[in-house]
Scaffold this active site. Structure first.
Site, short mmCIF file in Angstrom:
data_model
loop_
_atom_site.label_atom_id
_atom_site.label_comp_id
_atom_site.label_asym_id
_atom_site.label_seq_id
_atom_site.Cartn_x
_atom_site.Cartn_y
_atom_site.Cartn_z
N LYS A 26 0.85 -1.34 -0.16
CA LYS A 26 -0.10 -0.11 -0.14
C LYS A 26 1.01 1.22 0.21
CE LYS A 26 -1.63 1.72 4.01
NZ LYS A 26 -1.83 3.21 4.12
N ASN A 27 1.67 1.26 0.81
CA ASN A 27 2.58 2.62 1.26
C ASN A 27 3.42 2.99 -0.05
OD1 ASN A 27 0.93 2.90 3.21
ND2 ASN A 27 2.30 2.54 4.70
N ARG A 53 -4.55 10.23 3.82
CA ARG A 53 -2.94 10.81 4.22
C ARG A 53 -2.38 10.98 2.90
NH1 ARG A 53 -0.46 14.28 8.02
NH2 ARG A 53 1.56 13.71 7.52
N CYS A 74 -6.15 7.64 8.37
CA CYS A 74 -6.45 7.29 9.90
C CYS A 74 -5.90 8.46 10.72
CB CYS A 74 -5.61 6.13 10.12
SG CYS A 74 -6.01 4.73 9.30
N ARG A 77 -1.21 15.15 12.82
CA ARG A 77 -0.24 14.61 11.65
C ARG A 77 0.32 15.88 10.80
NH1 ARG A 77 -2.35 8.81 9.26
NH2 ARG A 77 0.08 8.76 8.45
N PRO A 78 1.14 16.65 11.41
CA PRO A 78 1.45 17.92 10.45
C PRO A 78 2.07 17.64 9.19
CG PRO A 78 2.88 17.63 12.49
CD PRO A 78 1.92 16.39 12.48
N ILE A 79 2.56 18.56 8.26
CA ILE A 79 3.37 18.56 7.16
C ILE A 79 4.25 19.60 7.06
CG2 ILE A 79 1.37 16.98 5.95
CD1 ILE A 79 0.81 19.87 4.31
N ASP A 80 4.72 19.78 8.08
CA ASP A 80 5.64 21.16 8.27
C ASP A 80 6.83 20.73 7.46
OD1 ASP A 80 5.64 19.46 10.60
OD2 ASP A 80 7.41 20.55 10.85
N GLN A 81 7.35 19.26 7.67
CA GLN A 81 8.59 19.07 7.11
C GLN A 81 8.43 18.98 5.41
OE1 GLN A 81 11.47 18.71 8.83
NE2 GLN A 81 10.23 19.53 10.48
N ASP A 108 3.26 0.32 11.97
CA ASP A 108 2.27 -0.24 11.35
C ASP A 108 2.04 -1.78 11.88
OD1 ASP A 108 1.96 2.29 10.39
OD2 ASP A 108 2.42 1.41 8.40
N ILE A 111 5.63 6.92 17.85
CA ILE A 111 5.90 7.42 16.36
C ILE A 111 4.80 8.54 16.09
CG2 ILE A 111 5.96 6.92 13.72
CD1 ILE A 111 7.88 4.76 14.70
N ARG A 114 -8.92 -0.01 3.50
CA ARG A 114 -7.95 0.83 3.03
C ARG A 114 -6.68 0.26 2.57
NH1 ARG A 114 -6.64 5.20 6.71
NH2 ARG A 114 -5.27 5.57 4.84
N1 EPU Z 1 5.72 14.59 11.41
C1 EPU Z 1 5.74 15.96 11.62
N2 EPU Z 1 6.03 16.74 10.31
C2 EPU Z 1 6.05 16.39 9.21
C3 EPU Z 1 5.86 15.07 9.08
C4 EPU Z 1 5.75 14.15 9.89
O1 EPU Z 1 5.88 16.18 12.53
O2 EPU Z 1 5.81 17.07 8.37
C5 EPU Z 1 5.82 13.53 12.26
C6 EPU Z 1 4.33 12.64 12.39
O3 EPU Z 1 3.27 13.56 13.03
C7 EPU Z 1 4.88 11.51 13.23
C8 EPU Z 1 6.22 11.22 12.48
O4 EPU Z 1 6.66 12.46 12.18
O5 EPU Z 1 4.81 11.68 14.41
C9 EPU Z 1 6.34 10.23 11.42
O6 EPU Z 1 5.54 10.55 10.35
P1 EPU Z 1 5.79 10.10 8.89
O7 EPU Z 1 5.73 11.42 8.20
O8 EPU Z 1 6.98 9.21 8.91
O9 EPU Z 1 4.52 9.41 8.69
P2 EPU Z 1 3.57 9.38 7.42
O10 EPU Z 1 4.32 9.46 5.94
O11 EPU Z 1 2.31 10.12 7.86
C10 EPU Z 1 3.70 6.66 6.57
C11 EPU Z 1 2.89 5.62 6.31
C12 EPU Z 1 2.18 5.40 7.77
C13 EPU Z 1 3.24 4.85 8.68
C14 EPU Z 1 4.24 5.93 8.69
C15 EPU Z 1 5.39 5.58 9.70
C16 EPU Z 1 1.92 6.16 4.24
C17 EPU Z 1 0.72 6.65 3.22
N3 EPU Z 1 1.76 6.25 5.58
O12 EPU Z 1 2.91 7.80 7.18
O13 EPU Z 1 1.43 4.29 7.73
O14 EPU Z 1 2.63 4.61 9.96
O15 EPU Z 1 4.80 6.39 7.68
O16 EPU Z 1 6.22 4.41 9.19
O17 EPU Z 1 2.99 5.83 3.80
C18 EPU Z 1 -0.45 2.54 7.88
O18 EPU Z 1 -0.07 2.20 6.71
O19 EPU Z 1 -1.17 2.31 8.62
C19 EPU Z 1 0.03 3.95 8.29
C20 EPU Z 1 -0.50 4.79 9.07
#
Ligand code: EPU
Length: 428
Positions: free
Chosen positions: A22-23, A93, A117, A122-126, A305, A327, A397
């Site tokens: 999926k991811n 997401r 989910c 879940r911010p996107i600042d980065q 996950d 996480i 999903r």
């Molecule tokens: N974070 C920030 N700012 C950002 C981005 C992330 O503070 O700009 C924080 C998040 O809030 C979190 C941590 O950094 O606390 C890690 O977040 P990450 O960006 O790695 O996660 P993601 O990209 O939102 C993906 C997977 C998730 C999986 C995580 C961690 C996808 C679509 N989603 O999420 O998958 O848990 O990486 O490995 O790839 C799932 O499949 O069930 C799922 C939730």
């Protein structure tokens, strides 16, 4: 609305084939926007997150065609307006990936703040910081993020934390930028490597994916290819744990055992036999399940996950297990449902203490997110009596045909329509 009804207590036996990841798929499908010719993806999982990605592409003017089961062709040349419809973006997401791809191709992207989910904030600042390093500006308007630039120029991007989505978006936005981009403190998950392999096969120049420094030399043209998505490590891990929790004996096919190392190691620690072959693993349980402690970590550590599924299995083990998962803020939401089934788990912030009791009993439960749903299904398979899992749209999903795959392993699981009257009761 549908639910799963499970009559548990039967060990799983037989073989199951794992679908595409999926991811990886959500990123690679979004990345077809960067391709200057038609392309074909194989091993595309039939799950609702991918259906949404395909709807997003079609709604923007791309041609998306299901060639045969799990094989989809994409021609994104017809996209003219770099804007993702609001409701589609909000439902997932991974819609944030359209920010990176649209910005990479059009230097302009309008995408609603993402949904998906509920795992806490879940911010996107980065992601936005990465785009800014390449020269893009952004503004938030009516719940939508607008990113734009006259041109994107390769640069150095340093992530303050390990972010899978941020790393993927940084790769997508820089693959056609001018000059060299260096991403430091990059995430190393297998789906990041898969995305880089897909883009490199089309002519991109990305080195170091799978390490914490990724170097991308921008190119101007990406050619059409046929590409197969990697197998889903989390789906595989879920079946491994389901086999262990039911004390069964299952061969899990179409996997990359290397991607499963952290899960395999932990299963062995709790007394489960895992036999690795080239493209399959066999999981069987001959003795009691033992307690353990674990902490989730970015790859190659134990994945967040897999935490709900593994913790569920540990409620069936002997002794006290301690689980730390920081996480996301909210990854223990399934615990209150598991308690209905007799589990003894206490949660304090990001730490759960599980007193293994050897058994669970069936109960009506509600999935609160994708992996929580998978965990409750595992609980239902292992429990004595009948378990009803509601909100299965979360499970769909990310798991292709989970009921059919489990039936193939001898599970008594059925999909049942929830009558309208029950909806009213549930929402009241
Ligand atoms: N974070 C920030 N700012 C950002 C981005 C992330 O503070 O700009 C924080 C998040 O809030 C979190 C941590 O950094 O606390 C890690 O977040 P990450 O960006 O790695 O996660 P993601 O990209 O939102 C993906 C997977 C998730 C999986 C995580 C961690 C996808 C679509 N989603 O999420 O998958 O848990 O990486 O490995 O790839 C799932 O499949 O069930 C799922 C939730």
């Amino acid at each position: 609305m549908e639910k799963f009804v499970i009559h548990g207590g039967k060990p799983l036996h037989g073989e199951v084939t794992i679908s595409g990841a999926k991811n990886a798929a959500v990123a690679i499908v979004a990345a077809t926007i960067l391709c200057d010719e038609p392309c074909v993806l194989e091993n595309v999982p039939e799950i609702s997150d991918i259906t949404i990605c395909m709807k997003i592409l079609s709604s923007m003017g791309a041609k998306v065609k299901l060639e045969k089961r799990n094989v989809v062709s994409f021609d994104t040349r017809g996209i003219t307006k770099p804007e993702v419809p609001y409701e589609l973006a909000r439902s997932m997401r991974a819609s944030t990936y359209f920010l990176g791809t649209l910005l990479g191709r059009f230097h302009d992207a309008l995408v609603a703040m993402p949904g998906g989910c509920d795992l806490g904030d879940r911010p996107i600042d980065q992601h936005l910081k990465a785009f800014a390093s390449l020269g893009a500006k952004h503004e938030l308007k009516n719940g939508q993020v607008h990113c734009y630039a006259d041109e994107l120029i390769g640069s150095q991007i340093y992530f303050d934390l390990n972010t899978v989505g941020g790393t993927i978006n940084a790769i997508m936005a820089s693959v056609k930028a001018k000059g060299m981009t260096i991403i430091e403190n990059a995430a190393k998950e297998p789906h990041i490597v898969d995305l880089a392999n897909f883009l490199n096969s089309m002519g991109a120049d990305i080195r170091g994916a799978g390490t914490d420094v990724i170097k991308i030399r921008g190119v101007s043209y990406l050619k059409g290819i046929t590409y197969g998505i990697i197998p889903d490590q989390i789906e595989a891990g879920t079946y491994m744990v389901a086999a262990a929790a039911t004390k069964g004996d299952v061969i899990i096919k179409n996997v990359i055992p290397k991607h499963l190392e952290s899960i395999t190691a932990k299963l062995r620690k709790v007394g489960v036999t895992v036999i690795e072959n080239d493209e399959s693993v066999q999981v069987k349980v001959e003795g009691p399940l033992l307690k353990t402690s674990l902490k989730t970590m970015p790859h190659p550590g134990f994945p967040t996950d897999m935490q709900p599924q593994f913790s569920t299995m540990l409620t069936l083990a002997e002794g006290t297990s301690i689980i730390t998962d920081d996480i996301f803020d909210n990854r223990f939401k399934y615990v209150s449902e598991l308690r209905r089934m007799g589990a003894d788990i206490s949660v304090d912030g990001t730490v759960a203490v599980i007193q293994g009791k050897g058994s669970l009993q069936g109960a009506p439960v509600v999935a609160t997110d994708l992996r929580a749903g998978a965990a409750l299904i595992i609980a239902g398979l292992a429990a004595h009596g009948t378990t009803e899992v509601e909100n299965i749209h979360f499970v769909e999903r990310g798991y292709e045909c989970i009921d059919k795959k489990l039936q193939g392993l001898g599970a008594d699981i059925k999909r049942v329509i929830v009558p309208e009257i029950d909806h009213v009761r549930m929402s009241g």
